[in-house]
Design a protein around this motif. Structure first.
Motif, PDB file in Angstrom:
ATOM      1  N   GLU A 103       0.816  -1.219   0.000  1.00 16.55           N
ATOM      2  CA  GLU A 103       0.000   0.000   0.000  1.00 16.55           C
ATOM      3  C   GLU A 103       0.848   1.266   0.000  1.00 16.55           C
ATOM      4  N   ASP A 104       1.992   1.191  -0.661  1.00 16.69           N
ATOM      5  CA  ASP A 104       2.813   2.382  -0.914  1.00 16.69           C
ATOM      6  C   ASP A 104       2.337   2.954  -2.250  1.00 16.69           C
ATOM      7  N   TRP A 105       1.149   3.580  -2.206  1.00 13.29           N
ATOM      8  CA  TRP A 105       0.424   3.931  -3.420  1.00 13.29           C
ATOM      9  C   TRP A 105       1.160   4.934  -4.294  1.00 13.29           C
ATOM     10  N   GLU A 106       1.753   5.958  -3.690  1.00 13.71           N
ATOM     11  CA  GLU A 106       2.391   7.010  -4.472  1.00 13.71           C
ATOM     12  C   GLU A 106       3.555   6.454  -5.295  1.00 13.71           C
ATOM     13  N   LEU A 107       4.415   5.689  -4.623  1.00 14.95           N
ATOM     14  CA  LEU A 107       5.578   5.146  -5.322  1.00 14.95           C
ATOM     15  C   LEU A 107       5.161   4.106  -6.355  1.00 14.95           C
ATOM     16  N   ALA A 108       4.166   3.283  -6.010  1.00 18.91           N
ATOM     17  CA  ALA A 108       3.680   2.287  -6.966  1.00 18.91           C
ATOM     18  C   ALA A 108       3.157   2.960  -8.232  1.00 18.91           C
ATOM     19  N   GLU A 109       2.425   4.060  -8.070  1.00 14.47           N
ATOM     20  CA  GLU A 109       1.904   4.747  -9.248  1.00 14.47           C
ATOM     21  C   GLU A 109       3.031   5.340 -10.095  1.00 14.47           C
ATOM     22  N   GLU A 110       4.034   5.918  -9.443  1.00  9.94           N
ATOM     23  CA  GLU A 110       5.185   6.457 -10.184  1.00  9.94           C
ATOM     24  C   GLU A 110       5.849   5.366 -11.024  1.00  9.94           C
ATOM     25  N   ILE A 111       6.010   4.183 -10.416  1.00 12.34           N
ATOM     26  CA  ILE A 111       6.673   3.088 -11.132  1.00 12.34           C
ATOM     27  C   ILE A 111       5.817   2.627 -12.308  1.00 12.34           C
ATOM     28  N   ASN A 128      -2.489  -4.141 -15.896  1.00 13.08           N
ATOM     29  CA  ASN A 128      -1.933  -4.051 -14.545  1.00 13.08           C
ATOM     30  C   ASN A 128      -2.176  -2.681 -13.934  1.00 13.08           C
ATOM     31  N   MET A 129      -2.108  -1.644 -14.757  1.00 13.91           N
ATOM     32  CA  MET A 129      -2.390  -0.300 -14.257  1.00 13.91           C
ATOM     33  C   MET A 129      -3.865  -0.162 -13.884  1.00 13.91           C
ATOM     34  N   ALA A 130      -4.748  -0.774 -14.670  1.00 17.13           N
ATOM     35  CA  ALA A 130      -6.174  -0.751 -14.339  1.00 17.13           C
ATOM     36  C   ALA A 130      -6.412  -1.407 -12.979  1.00 17.13           C
ATOM     37  N   LEU A 131      -5.777  -2.550 -12.753  1.00 18.04           N
ATOM     38  CA  LEU A 131      -5.914  -3.248 -11.477  1.00 18.04           C
ATOM     39  C   LEU A 131      -5.377  -2.398 -10.328  1.00 18.04           C
ATOM     40  N   PHE A 132      -4.263  -1.707 -10.595  1.00 17.19           N
ATOM     41  CA  PHE A 132      -3.683  -0.831  -9.567  1.00 17.19           C
ATOM     42  C   PHE A 132      -4.657   0.290  -9.199  1.00 17.19           C
ATOM     43  N   PHE A 133      -5.184   0.987 -10.204  1.00 17.07           N
ATOM     44  CA  PHE A 133      -6.108   2.088  -9.934  1.00 17.07           C
ATOM     45  C   PHE A 133      -7.371   1.578  -9.233  1.00 17.07           C
ATOM     46  N   ASP A 134      -7.817   0.386  -9.612  1.00 15.30           N
ATOM     47  CA  ASP A 134      -8.986  -0.243  -8.995  1.00 15.30           C
ATOM     48  C   ASP A 134      -8.732  -0.474  -7.500  1.00 15.30           C
ATOM     49  N   GLN A 135      -7.577  -1.056  -7.181  1.00 15.12           N
ATOM     50  CA  GLN A 135      -7.226  -1.310  -5.789  1.00 15.12           C
ATOM     51  C   GLN A 135      -7.071  -0.013  -5.007  1.00 15.12           C
ATOM     52  N   ARG A 136      -6.453   0.980  -5.637  1.00 17.84           N
ATOM     53  CA  ARG A 136      -6.254   2.248  -4.940  1.00 17.84           C
ATOM     54  C   ARG A 136      -7.590   2.922  -4.655  1.00 17.84           C
ATOM     55  N   ALA A 137      -8.522   2.826  -5.582  1.00 11.50           N
ATOM     56  CA  ALA A 137      -9.860   3.383  -5.368  1.00 11.50           C
ATOM     57  C   ALA A 137     -10.532   2.703  -4.174  1.00 11.50           C
ATOM     58  N   ASP A 138     -10.441   1.378  -4.108  1.00 12.87           N
ATOM     59  CA  ASP A 138     -11.034   0.651  -2.986  1.00 12.87           C
ATOM     60  C   ASP A 138     -10.426   1.092  -1.661  1.00 12.87           C
ATOM     61  N   ASN A 139      -9.103   1.281  -1.650  1.00 14.81           N
ATOM     62  CA  ASN A 139      -8.420   1.701  -0.435  1.00 14.81           C
ATOM     63  C   ASN A 139      -8.902   3.068   0.020  1.00 14.81           C
ATOM     64  N   TYR A 140      -9.019   4.006  -0.918  1.00 15.69           N
ATOM     65  CA  TYR A 140      -9.490   5.343  -0.565  1.00 15.69           C
ATOM     66  C   TYR A 140     -10.943   5.304  -0.080  1.00 15.69           C
ATOM     67  N   ARG A 141     -11.769   4.501  -0.741  1.00 10.94           N
ATOM     68  CA  ARG A 141     -13.173   4.437  -0.343  1.00 10.94           C
ATOM     69  C   ARG A 141     -13.310   3.847   1.061  1.00 10.94           C
ATOM     70  N   ASN A 142     -12.528   2.827   1.358  1.00  6.66           N
ATOM     71  CA  ASN A 142     -12.562   2.232   2.694  1.00  6.66           C
ATOM     72  C   ASN A 142     -12.086   3.211   3.760  1.00  6.66           C
ATOM     73  N   SER A 143     -11.258   4.184   3.336  1.00  6.10           N
ATOM     74  CA  SER A 143     -10.742   5.190   4.267  1.00  6.10           C
ATOM     75  C   SER A 143     -11.633   6.420   4.340  1.00  6.10           C
ATOM     76  N   GLY A 144     -12.751   6.396   3.631  1.00  6.71           N
ATOM     77  CA  GLY A 144     -13.666   7.524   3.663  1.00  6.71           C
ATOM     78  C   GLY A 144     -13.311   8.650   2.722  1.00  6.71           C
ATOM     79  N   LEU A 145     -12.340   8.421   1.816  1.00  7.56           N
ATOM     80  CA  LEU A 145     -11.922   9.452   0.862  1.00  7.56           C
ATOM     81  C   LEU A 145     -12.659   9.221  -0.459  1.00  7.56           C
ATOM     82  N   TYR A 146     -13.929   9.566  -0.484  1.00  8.06           N
ATOM     83  CA  TYR A 146     -14.804   9.166  -1.586  1.00  8.06           C
ATOM     84  C   TYR A 146     -14.489   9.884  -2.892  1.00  8.06           C
ATOM     85  N   ASP A 147     -14.136  11.160  -2.841  1.00  7.07           N
ATOM     86  CA  ASP A 147     -13.813  11.888  -4.079  1.00  7.07           C
ATOM     87  C   ASP A 147     -12.560  11.298  -4.739  1.00  7.07           C
ATOM     88  N   ASP A 148     -11.545  11.013  -3.924  1.00  2.99           N
ATOM     89  CA  ASP A 148     -10.329  10.391  -4.455  1.00  2.99           C
ATOM     90  C   ASP A 148     -10.633   9.010  -5.024  1.00  2.99           C
TER      91      ASP A 148
END
Length: 384
Positions: A103-111, A128-148
């Motif tokens: 869950e090092d999202w910033e660095l993973a996205e850069e790579i 693979n990028m689609a899967l990454f963005f999908d997972q990152r969206a789920d993480n933000y939603r679970n954290s209450g960051l709905y716009d992100d």
């Protein structure tokens, strides 16, 4: 140094032909400037280049490939870095996957952006990028960051569509896109993707299906059967979800009630009815809908149903019922931070602040950026 624009950390130089980018014999065109990544201690470019390293040049090339899509020398940079590091796509992809798992999202996205910059037409990378963005969206939603979360869902959808538009077709793109659409309750698109996946893999040999291939075919067929048997691709169902999602609950409730008239045994529809009612704070009615969902086939296997029911029980004063429902939800999904947070709220309702603190701390162990848990712990600290 961590500039807001990654390209601010790069400067361009003309390298002499004698400069070695790797042990391989690579010709460097002295007429084309190469990007160089500044060292952390550098404020100004190294003008005389005497301390310039291969790593700085390669890092600079990766930064440009990731973030400067209009650079006129991209093809040259791609050729150069792949000659210097023939395995770089594989190495970076593995690193990005590891960073995503951590869950090092910033660095993973850069790579991932750099990998895509090296091979922009590679559909497997796009998937693979689609899967990454999908997972990152789920993480933000679970954290209450709905716009992100919504923004990353949009990125995921664009990449899924791109991955599905390949020749030859990429079966896994359709399989993963289907589950993205299922998450969004867009069952007609999910059905289309699942049918494509099943069709593309129908004549494939087991060794051609890849890892978990047989399981994925069975799972795809299972989901198709559920969509068909529950009539989930029905336009009313999708309209109801869209209306409730964008805050038009009353219109959405009208649509889902009409759907239920013809499909009274579909747990997903009762869940949707309960969700809309709960958003309107009609907790007693919502509770009845969620209980009805649990009575239908498949409804008692959804952690979300138990969690939503618990919220209604909590709001109507049934604390013991809420406790049971949240425990059932946690048994189904032990790392569900929404459920654990609600156990924290339940503890607060009971007046047990220390137990509530433990639950919110557990949430942060799973997701250190969880917005709700951070705020609740701050509130508890202020009350001391």
């Amino acid at each position: 140094m961590n500039p807001a624009n990654p390209l601010d950390s790069v400067y361009f130089v003309k390298l002499p032909e004698s400069f070695k980018l790797s042990a391989n014999d690579i010709h460097i065109d002295p007429a084309i400037q190469l990007p160089v990544q500044k060292k952390d201690t550098e404020e100004e470019p190294d003008k005389d280049l005497k301390n310039l390293t291969q790593e700085q040049v390669l890092a600079g090339i990766l930064t440009v490939l990731a973030y400067d899509k209009s650079n006129p020398n991209l093809d040259y940079y791609r050729k150069l870095i792949q000659e210097a590091r023939p395995n770089i796509v594989k190495e970076l992809s593995e690193a990005a996957i590891l960073k995503t798992k951590n869950e090092d999202w910033e660095l993973a996205e850069e790579i991932w952006q750099a990998v895509h910059g090296i091979q922009p037409e590679n559909k497997a990378i796009i998937l693979n990028m689609a899967l990454f963005f999908d997972q990152r969206a789920d993480n933000y939603r679970n954290s209450g960051l709905y716009d992100d979360a919504d923004a990353y869902d949009d990125d995921a959808l664009l990449h899924y569509r791109d991955a599905m538009d390949s020749d030859p077709e990429l079966p896994d793109a359709f399989f993963n896109a289907a589950f993205f659409y299922l998450k969004k309750h867009n069952y007609s698109e999910a059905k289309s993707c699942l049918e494509s996946y099943v069709g593309l893999t129908a004549d494939a040999k087991e060794e051609e299906l890849g890892e978990n291939g047989t399981y994925k075919i069975e799972r795809a067929q299972e989901m198709l059967n559920k969509i068909n048997s529950r009539n989930l691709e029905n336009e009313r169902f999708h309209n109801a979800y869209e209306l409730i999602s964008r805050g038009e609950e009353e219109k959405g409730l009208e649509e889902i009630r009409k759907f239920l008239q013809d499909n009274p045994l579909v747990w997903n529809a009762w869940f949707l009815l309960g969700w809309g009612l709960r958003r309107l704070e009609r907790f007693s009615e919502a509770r009845q809908a969620f209980e009805k969902a649990q009575e239908c086939d498949g409804g008692d296997q959804s952690a979300d149903t138990y969690n939503e029911l618990a919220i209604c029980q909590l709001e109507t004063g049934d604390l013991d019922g809420a406790q049971d429902s949240l425990c059932d939800a946690l048994n189904l999904e032990p790392d569900n931070t929404k459920v654990i947070s609600n156990l924290g709220y339940l503890s607060l309702k009971k007046g047990d602040k220390e137990e509530a603190r433990k639950y919110f701390m557990t949430v942060l162990e799973i997701d250190p950026k969880d917005k709700i848990a951070i705020q609740q712990l701050k509130n508890l600290e202020q009350e001391l």
